[in-house]
Design a protein around this motif. Structure first.
Motif, PDB file in Angstrom:
ATOM      1  N   ALA A 107      45.899  35.566 -31.656  1.00  0.00           N
ATOM      2  CA  ALA A 107      45.230  36.382 -32.672  1.00  0.00           C
ATOM      3  C   ALA A 107      44.425  35.526 -33.651  1.00  0.00           C
ATOM      4  O   ALA A 107      43.589  36.064 -34.392  1.00  0.00           O
ATOM      5  CB  ALA A 107      46.256  37.219 -33.437  1.00  0.00           C
ATOM      6  N   LYS A 108      44.658  34.233 -33.656  1.00  0.00           N
ATOM      7  CA  LYS A 108      43.918  33.345 -34.565  1.00  0.00           C
ATOM      8  C   LYS A 108      42.505  33.054 -34.075  1.00  0.00           C
ATOM      9  O   LYS A 108      41.736  32.380 -34.779  1.00  0.00           O
ATOM     10  CB  LYS A 108      44.716  32.065 -34.783  1.00  0.00           C
ATOM     11  N   GLY A 109      42.163  33.526 -32.896  1.00  0.00           N
ATOM     12  CA  GLY A 109      40.789  33.519 -32.438  1.00  0.00           C
ATOM     13  C   GLY A 109      40.120  32.159 -32.472  1.00  0.00           C
ATOM     14  O   GLY A 109      40.662  31.160 -32.006  1.00  0.00           O
ATOM     15  N   LYS A 110      38.917  32.109 -33.052  1.00  0.00           N
ATOM     16  CA  LYS A 110      38.142  30.873 -33.078  1.00  0.00           C
ATOM     17  C   LYS A 110      38.840  29.781 -33.877  1.00  0.00           C
ATOM     18  O   LYS A 110      38.710  28.596 -33.553  1.00  0.00           O
ATOM     19  CB  LYS A 110      36.752  31.140 -33.636  1.00  0.00           C
ATOM     20  N   LEU A 111      39.566  30.166 -34.923  1.00  0.00           N
ATOM     21  CA  LEU A 111      40.320  29.172 -35.691  1.00  0.00           C
ATOM     22  C   LEU A 111      41.391  28.542 -34.807  1.00  0.00           C
ATOM     23  O   LEU A 111      41.612  27.323 -34.849  1.00  0.00           O
ATOM     24  CB  LEU A 111      40.963  29.824 -36.913  1.00  0.00           C
ATOM     25  N   GLY A 112      42.051  29.356 -33.988  1.00  0.00           N
ATOM     26  CA  GLY A 112      43.047  28.838 -33.063  1.00  0.00           C
ATOM     27  C   GLY A 112      42.420  27.927 -32.017  1.00  0.00           C
ATOM     28  O   GLY A 112      43.004  26.912 -31.633  1.00  0.00           O
ATOM     29  N   ALA A 113      41.225  28.280 -31.562  1.00  0.00           N
ATOM     30  CA  ALA A 113      40.536  27.439 -30.583  1.00  0.00           C
ATOM     31  C   ALA A 113      40.206  26.078 -31.179  1.00  0.00           C
ATOM     32  O   ALA A 113      40.359  25.036 -30.521  1.00  0.00           O
ATOM     33  CB  ALA A 113      39.265  28.134 -30.105  1.00  0.00           C
ATOM     34  N   ARG A 114      39.777  26.058 -32.438  1.00  0.00           N
ATOM     35  CA  ARG A 114      39.512  24.778 -33.111  1.00  0.00           C
ATOM     36  C   ARG A 114      40.779  23.951 -33.223  1.00  0.00           C
ATOM     37  O   ARG A 114      40.780  22.742 -33.006  1.00  0.00           O
ATOM     38  CB  ARG A 114      38.927  25.031 -34.504  1.00  0.00           C
ATOM     39  N   GLU A 115      41.886  24.627 -33.570  1.00  0.00           N
ATOM     40  CA  GLU A 115      43.159  23.913 -33.682  1.00  0.00           C
ATOM     41  C   GLU A 115      43.570  23.319 -32.336  1.00  0.00           C
ATOM     42  O   GLU A 115      44.039  22.178 -32.270  1.00  0.00           O
ATOM     43  CB  GLU A 115      44.254  24.850 -34.193  1.00  0.00           C
ATOM     44  N   ALA A 116      43.386  24.087 -31.269  1.00  0.00           N
ATOM     45  CA  ALA A 116      43.775  23.602 -29.942  1.00  0.00           C
ATOM     46  C   ALA A 116      43.004  22.335 -29.579  1.00  0.00           C
ATOM     47  O   ALA A 116      43.590  21.355 -29.091  1.00  0.00           O
ATOM     48  CB  ALA A 116      43.527  24.685 -28.898  1.00  0.00           C
ATOM     49  N   ARG A 117      41.714  22.346 -29.810  1.00  0.00           N
ATOM     50  CA  ARG A 117      40.914  21.154 -29.493  1.00  0.00           C
ATOM     51  C   ARG A 117      41.386  19.949 -30.305  1.00  0.00           C
ATOM     52  O   ARG A 117      41.496  18.832 -29.778  1.00  0.00           O
ATOM     53  CB  ARG A 117      39.443  21.431 -29.765  1.00  0.00           C
ATOM     54  N   ARG A 118      41.648  20.169 -31.575  1.00  0.00           N
ATOM     55  CA  ARG A 118      42.079  19.068 -32.446  1.00  0.00           C
ATOM     56  C   ARG A 118      43.437  18.527 -32.008  1.00  0.00           C
ATOM     57  O   ARG A 118      43.660  17.310 -32.010  1.00  0.00           O
ATOM     58  CB  ARG A 118      42.135  19.561 -33.900  1.00  0.00           C
ATOM     59  N   LEU A 119      44.348  19.420 -31.619  1.00  0.00           N
ATOM     60  CA  LEU A 119      45.676  18.978 -31.204  1.00  0.00           C
ATOM     61  C   LEU A 119      45.618  18.133 -29.932  1.00  0.00           C
ATOM     62  O   LEU A 119      46.351  17.153 -29.793  1.00  0.00           O
ATOM     63  CB  LEU A 119      46.589  20.192 -30.988  1.00  0.00           C
ATOM     64  N   VAL A 120      44.744  18.510 -29.011  1.00  0.00           N
ATOM     65  CA  VAL A 120      44.604  17.720 -27.786  1.00  0.00           C
ATOM     66  C   VAL A 120      43.973  16.370 -28.092  1.00  0.00           C
ATOM     67  O   VAL A 120      44.465  15.317 -27.659  1.00  0.00           O
ATOM     68  CB  VAL A 120      43.769  18.490 -26.738  1.00  0.00           C
ATOM     69  N   ARG A 121      42.910  16.390 -28.859  1.00  0.00           N
ATOM     70  CA  ARG A 121      42.137  15.172 -29.083  1.00  0.00           C
ATOM     71  C   ARG A 121      42.819  14.200 -30.043  1.00  0.00           C
ATOM     72  O   ARG A 121      42.760  12.980 -29.839  1.00  0.00           O
ATOM     73  CB  ARG A 121      40.755  15.546 -29.619  1.00  0.00           C
ATOM     74  N   ASP A 122      43.439  14.724 -31.097  1.00  0.00           N
ATOM     75  CA  ASP A 122      43.974  13.855 -32.148  1.00  0.00           C
ATOM     76  C   ASP A 122      45.478  13.640 -32.078  1.00  0.00           C
ATOM     77  O   ASP A 122      45.984  12.683 -32.672  1.00  0.00           O
ATOM     78  CB  ASP A 122      43.625  14.425 -33.533  1.00  0.00           C
ATOM     79  N   PHE A 123      46.201  14.512 -31.371  1.00  0.00           N
ATOM     80  CA  PHE A 123      47.652  14.420 -31.360  1.00  0.00           C
ATOM     81  C   PHE A 123      48.236  14.285 -29.959  1.00  0.00           C
ATOM     82  O   PHE A 123      49.452  14.270 -29.802  1.00  0.00           O
ATOM     83  CB  PHE A 123      48.269  15.628 -32.071  1.00  0.00           C
ATOM     84  N   GLY A 124      47.390  14.205 -28.945  1.00  0.00           N
ATOM     85  CA  GLY A 124      47.886  13.981 -27.596  1.00  0.00           C
ATOM     86  C   GLY A 124      48.636  15.142 -26.985  1.00  0.00           C
ATOM     87  O   GLY A 124      49.421  14.952 -26.042  1.00  0.00           O
ATOM     88  N   VAL A 125      48.420  16.353 -27.495  1.00  0.00           N
ATOM     89  CA  VAL A 125      49.100  17.533 -26.945  1.00  0.00           C
ATOM     90  C   VAL A 125      48.590  17.793 -25.530  1.00  0.00           C
ATOM     91  O   VAL A 125      47.392  17.768 -25.268  1.00  0.00           O
ATOM     92  CB  VAL A 125      48.863  18.753 -27.862  1.00  0.00           C
ATOM     93  N   ARG A 126      49.523  18.041 -24.609  1.00  0.00           N
ATOM     94  CA  ARG A 126      49.192  18.170 -23.189  1.00  0.00           C
ATOM     95  C   ARG A 126      49.128  19.623 -22.711  1.00  0.00           C
ATOM     96  O   ARG A 126      48.674  19.880 -21.602  1.00  0.00           O
ATOM     97  CB  ARG A 126      50.228  17.419 -22.355  1.00  0.00           C
TER      98      ARG A 126
END
Length: 292
Positions: A107-126
């Motif tokens: 439900a967080k939509g585009k904000l959630g999509a931004r968070e997902a990209r950041r988590l993968v790129r900056d925190f190594g989330v798989r």
């Protein structure tokens, strides 16, 4: 970094349940006590759930790698989510044994999509964990696709709860949670629309086991994890498919801390899985999927 050859198994499904970023929310103790009754596990009692660091120590002692994640269900449950960043940071401190996934309410939509990209790129989330019943959404709802697009483009894995859930079981109205959202057939649409994004169907999908097997058989990017149930309760058709046409797509998962790997593995020894299939389920399929 994980030395995969030193591990006896990879647990694809473990929860960061105990708050790592503050005290428990009001009502959380009652919720966990109901979970403990459902799973016949005292871990839900107040003050007994393991921290992420304690989880790492438990798995390291057993030489089992573990995928760990929180669940973002703030909107539906009212309980604040545990920080994806903090879980990922603790996993990084225990990178010999832990693989971080995250959770974002679609439900967080585009904000959630931004968070997902950041988590993968900056925190190594798989990868990313979804719980359609707890998050109150149909997985094939097009509003969720903006988040899936970000996850797919970043090359991450998705893991969806399927079937009945122990969450809220026995509580008035099941805590208002509706089982309909977790029919695995809705994920057939997602698998068709995102053919390069790995999708894990979590748990034996009661009462939709055959739907789950059908989707996993038909779609190359769909896998099944065997968490959340003791193997002694697996339906015969699940064991049959695990031994045959889906032997390369079945994954060991416990559902820690509700079910411990000690309990799961002991019961797994006593079901009729072929000797050549056991190592595939316990480690090799997970190794390949997670590119370890």
């Amino acid at each position: 970094m994980i030395n995969i050859d030193d591990l006896v198994a990879i647990d694809i499904h473990t929860h960061a349940e105990e708050p790592c970023c503050g005290p428990r929310d009001d009502g959380y103790d009652e919720f966990q006590a109901a979970m403990a009754r459902y799973f016949k596990n005292p871990a839900g009692a107040k003050g007994m759930l393991p921290s992420v660091a304690e989880t790492a120590a438990y798995y390291r002692e057993r030489k089992i790698g573990c995928v760990i994640f929180p669940v973002d269900a703030e909107r539906q449950t009212g309980f604040r989510r545990y920080s994806n960043e903090e879980v990922a940071e603790i996993a990084a401190q225990n990178s010999d044994i832990m693989i971080p996934f995250a959770s974002i309410d679609p439900a967080k939509g585009k904000l959630g999509a931004r968070e997902a990209r950041r988590l993968v790129r900056d925190f190594g989330v798989r990868g990313f964990k979804f719980h359609p019943t707890m998050q109150a959404f149909y997985p094939n709802d097009r509003d969720a696709y903006v988040l899936y697009e970000a996850i797919a483009e970043e090359g991450a894995v998705t893991l969806f709860h399927t079937g009945q859930t122990g969450v809220g079981s026995g509580m008035p109205g099941g805590m208002g949670m509706r089982l309909k959202y977790s029919n695995p057939l809705y994920l057939d649409d997602v698998a068709a629309d995102f053919p390069d994004m790995p999708i894990i169907l979590a748990h034996p999908s009661f009462p939709w086991q055959e739907e789950a097997l059908s989707v996993a058989t038909h779609k190359p990017n769909v896998y099944i994890d065997l968490s959340g149930w003791s193997p002694k309760y697996f339906p015969p058709i699940l064991v049959q498919y695990a031994n045959t046409i889906l032997k390369h797509k079945m994954l060991f998962g416990s559902d820690w801390p509700a079910i411990t790997p000690d309990r799961w593995l002991a019961d797994f020894e006593n079901i009729k899985i072929k000797d050549e299939v056991r190592p595939l389920i316990l480690k090799e399929n997970g190794r390949k999927l997670l590119k370890l």
